[in-house]
Design a protein around this motif. Structure first.
Motif, short mmCIF file in Angstrom:
data_model
loop_
_atom_site.label_atom_id
_atom_site.label_comp_id
_atom_site.label_asym_id
_atom_site.label_seq_id
_atom_site.Cartn_x
_atom_site.Cartn_y
_atom_site.Cartn_z
N PHE A 155 0.84 -1.20 0.00
CA PHE A 155 0.00 0.00 0.00
C PHE A 155 0.88 1.26 0.00
CE2 PHE A 155 -4.05 1.91 2.21
CZ PHE A 155 -4.43 2.47 1.01
N MET A 156 1.90 1.27 0.87
CA MET A 156 2.79 2.43 0.95
C MET A 156 3.77 2.47 -0.22
SD MET A 156 5.95 1.70 3.40
CE MET A 156 7.16 1.50 2.14
N LEU A 157 4.07 1.29 -0.80
CA LEU A 157 5.01 1.22 -1.93
C LEU A 157 4.50 2.06 -3.10
CD1 LEU A 157 7.67 -0.43 -2.64
CD2 LEU A 157 6.17 -1.89 -3.99
N GLY A 158 3.18 2.04 -3.30
CA GLY A 158 2.59 2.83 -4.38
C GLY A 158 2.83 4.32 -4.19
N TRP A 159 2.69 4.79 -2.94
CA TRP A 159 2.94 6.21 -2.65
C TRP A 159 4.40 6.56 -2.91
CZ3 TRP A 159 -0.66 9.82 -0.43
CH2 TRP A 159 -0.10 11.08 -0.20
N VAL A 160 5.31 5.68 -2.47
CA VAL A 160 6.75 5.91 -2.68
C VAL A 160 7.07 5.92 -4.18
CG1 VAL A 160 9.07 4.97 -2.26
CG2 VAL A 160 7.37 4.95 -0.43
N ALA A 161 6.42 5.05 -4.94
CA ALA A 161 6.61 5.01 -6.39
C ALA A 161 6.16 6.32 -7.04
CB ALA A 161 5.84 3.84 -7.00
N ALA A 162 5.10 6.92 -6.48
CA ALA A 162 4.55 8.16 -7.04
C ALA A 162 5.37 9.39 -6.67
CB ALA A 162 3.11 8.34 -6.57
N THR A 163 5.97 9.37 -5.47
CA THR A 163 6.60 10.59 -4.93
C THR A 163 8.11 10.50 -4.75
OG1 THR A 163 6.29 9.84 -2.64
CG2 THR A 163 4.48 11.10 -3.63
N ASP A 164 8.66 9.29 -4.81
CA ASP A 164 10.09 9.06 -4.54
C ASP A 164 10.49 9.58 -3.16
OD1 ASP A 164 12.64 8.14 -4.97
OD2 ASP A 164 13.29 9.86 -6.18
N SER A 165 9.55 9.51 -2.22
CA SER A 165 9.87 9.95 -0.85
C SER A 165 9.05 9.14 0.15
CB SER A 165 9.56 11.44 -0.67
OG SER A 165 8.17 11.67 -0.78
N PHE A 166 9.58 9.04 1.38
CA PHE A 166 8.86 8.35 2.45
C PHE A 166 8.61 9.34 3.59
CE2 PHE A 166 8.38 5.99 6.36
CZ PHE A 166 7.51 4.98 5.98
N GLY A 167 7.33 9.50 3.95
CA GLY A 167 6.98 10.43 5.02
C GLY A 167 5.76 9.94 5.77
N ILE A 168 5.04 10.88 6.37
CA ILE A 168 3.88 10.54 7.20
C ILE A 168 2.79 9.82 6.38
CG2 ILE A 168 2.82 12.84 6.90
CD1 ILE A 168 2.52 10.75 10.10
N GLU A 169 2.61 10.24 5.12
CA GLU A 169 1.52 9.67 4.30
C GLU A 169 1.71 8.17 4.04
OE1 GLU A 169 2.12 14.02 2.88
OE2 GLU A 169 3.38 12.26 3.29
N PRO A 170 2.85 7.78 3.45
CA PRO A 170 3.04 6.33 3.26
C PRO A 170 3.16 5.59 4.59
CG PRO A 170 5.03 7.51 2.62
CD PRO A 170 3.96 8.54 2.84
N GLY A 171 3.62 6.30 5.62
CA GLY A 171 3.70 5.69 6.95
C GLY A 171 2.33 5.27 7.46
N ILE A 172 1.33 6.12 7.25
CA ILE A 172 -0.04 5.80 7.66
C ILE A 172 -0.61 4.66 6.82
CG2 ILE A 172 -2.43 6.67 7.62
CD1 ILE A 172 -1.01 7.54 10.09
N LEU A 173 -0.35 4.69 5.51
CA LEU A 173 -0.81 3.61 4.63
C LEU A 173 -0.22 2.28 5.09
CD1 LEU A 173 -0.58 5.27 1.07
CD2 LEU A 173 -2.54 5.15 2.62
N PHE A 174 1.05 2.32 5.49
CA PHE A 174 1.72 1.12 6.02
C PHE A 174 1.02 0.65 7.28
CE2 PHE A 174 4.73 -0.92 8.87
CZ PHE A 174 5.37 -1.84 8.05
N MET A 175 0.73 1.59 8.19
CA MET A 175 0.11 1.23 9.48
C MET A 175 -1.27 0.61 9.29
SD MET A 175 1.09 4.36 12.03
CE MET A 175 -0.11 3.86 13.27
N ILE A 176 -2.05 1.14 8.36
CA ILE A 176 -3.40 0.60 8.12
C ILE A 176 -3.31 -0.87 7.75
CG2 ILE A 176 -5.41 0.67 6.57
CD1 ILE A 176 -4.89 3.74 6.32
N GLN A 177 -2.45 -1.16 6.75
CA GLN A 177 -2.36 -2.54 6.28
C GLN A 177 -1.63 -3.43 7.29
OE1 GLN A 177 -2.02 -2.47 2.14
NE2 GLN A 177 -2.24 -4.66 1.87
N PHE A 178 -0.75 -2.83 8.10
CA PHE A 178 -0.04 -3.59 9.14
C PHE A 178 -1.02 -4.11 10.19
CE2 PHE A 178 2.23 -3.84 13.21
CZ PHE A 178 3.30 -4.66 12.87
N PHE A 179 -1.82 -3.21 10.77
CA PHE A 179 -2.76 -3.63 11.81
C PHE A 179 -3.85 -4.55 11.27
CE2 PHE A 179 -1.07 0.09 14.17
CZ PHE A 179 -0.78 -0.55 15.36
N TRP A 180 -4.27 -4.29 10.02
CA TRP A 180 -5.34 -5.08 9.41
C TRP A 180 -4.98 -6.55 9.30
CZ3 TRP A 180 -4.65 -7.67 4.70
CH2 TRP A 180 -5.78 -8.30 4.19
N GLN A 181 -3.69 -6.83 9.12
CA GLN A 181 -3.28 -8.22 8.88
C GLN A 181 -3.49 -9.14 10.08
OE1 GLN A 181 0.35 -8.74 6.12
NE2 GLN A 181 0.45 -6.65 6.90
#
Length: 300
Positions: A155-181
């Motif tokens: 989920f966060m990989l897509g954001w990183v692919a779009a922006t070439d950066s890692f910050g709060i936004e992909p971090g939250i996307l990561f957390m959503i899918q992390f807890f969901w599992q």
């Protein structure tokens, strides 16, 4: 397939290829990555979307092929996995290893073309999945915690692919899918408990289908829903949810929570199966709502 109902070699090979790469799972992971890309992209570059889809499929396919090589003897013991190509003897370990290796190399190259950070996270995902998560599955229930890391990357990989950066936004996307599992895989582990037991896999947090496991499933479902709603409070940079989208996510979350509580009450395999399918619906619809919410806001 011929009229006699016998598989032709070509059809068999194609089926085995789909099995060794777990095509359905790979497609769901690719979907997750692409939704992350749509959320992060200022403007959509469909060449990048295509590269992300191909690279993502290759990486997931590689992870699954390596996993099936390592677990071939255990897969042979379980009803749900004994007909996979390697344990069933339709595919040699050598051929599976070649597929896994080629997919890994090609996947990393394709993701690197997008940007180096995307390739790095892709490489990290396959390394954790194959080298740490897979061996731990027969050792400790903590394997689900370890496996949640590579599982949360798409989920966060897509954001990183779009922006070439890692910050709060992909971090939250990561957390959503992390807890969901956690509720997702624990529900699956509960449902298929007897089959997993044959292979010696420890999926449930307490190791048993009991009250302790059921309580943890309910708690992690609540945390999943709460994390999913964080973007509605305007604290996650460019990742934002409107009140309408937040209400829809909350309704979805309450639906999933209903099935989690139902499992707590009934403690049955059937209740676990329903929660497992509810969790799949939750994450899929959540990602669709997130993307639609972004583009509807842009159009208005």
């Amino acid at each position: 397939m011929s009229s006699s109902g016998v598989h032709t070699p070509t059809v068999s090979r194609l089926t085995d290829f789909k099995e060794i790469t777990k095509m359905r799972l790979a497609v769901s992971v690719v979907f997750s990555s692409i939704t992350g890309y749509f959320l992060g992209a200022e403007s959509i570059d469909f060449v990048v979307v295509l590269l992300l889809a191909i690279g993502g499929y290759l990486m997931v396919g590689a992870s699954n092929a390596f996993n099936q090589i390592i677990e071939k003897n255990l897969d042979a013991l379980m009803d749900r996995t004994k007909d996979r190509p390697v344990p069933a003897g339709r595919m040699t370990v050598t051929r599976a290893f070649i597929i896994a290796s080629v997919f890994t190399i090609l996947g990393l190259i394709v993701l690197y073309i997008i940007n180096p950070k995307t390739a790095m996270f892709g490489a990290l995902s396959i390394f954790i999945y194959v080298s740490i998560y897979t061996p731990l599955k027969t050792k400790t229930p903590l394997s689900v915690f370890v496996g949640a890391f590579p599982g949360a990357i798409p989920f966060m990989l897509g954001w990183v692919a779009a922006t070439d950066s890692f910050g709060i936004e992909p971090g939250i996307l990561f957390m959503i899918q992390f807890f969901w599992q956690f509720p997702h895989f624990w529900a699956l582990g509960w449902w298929l408990y007897d089959d997993y037991k044959k292979g010696g896999f420890f999926m449930l947090p307490t190791g048993k289908r009991n009250k302790g496991t059921a309580i943890q499933i309910v708690l992690y479902t609540v945390w999943t829903v709460l994390v999913s709603l964080i973007p509605a409070f305007g604290v996650t940079g460019r990742l934002y949810l409107t009140p309408v989208a937040a209400i829809l996510i909350l309704m979805l979350g309450l639906g999933m929570l209903y099935y989690a509580v139902n499992l707590y009450k009934k403690k049955s395999a059937q209740a676990a199966k329903k929660l497992m399918f509810a969790s799949v619906s939750y994450i899929t619809l959540l990602q669709i709502i997130y993307v639609l919410d972004k583009f509807i806001r842009q159009w208005i």
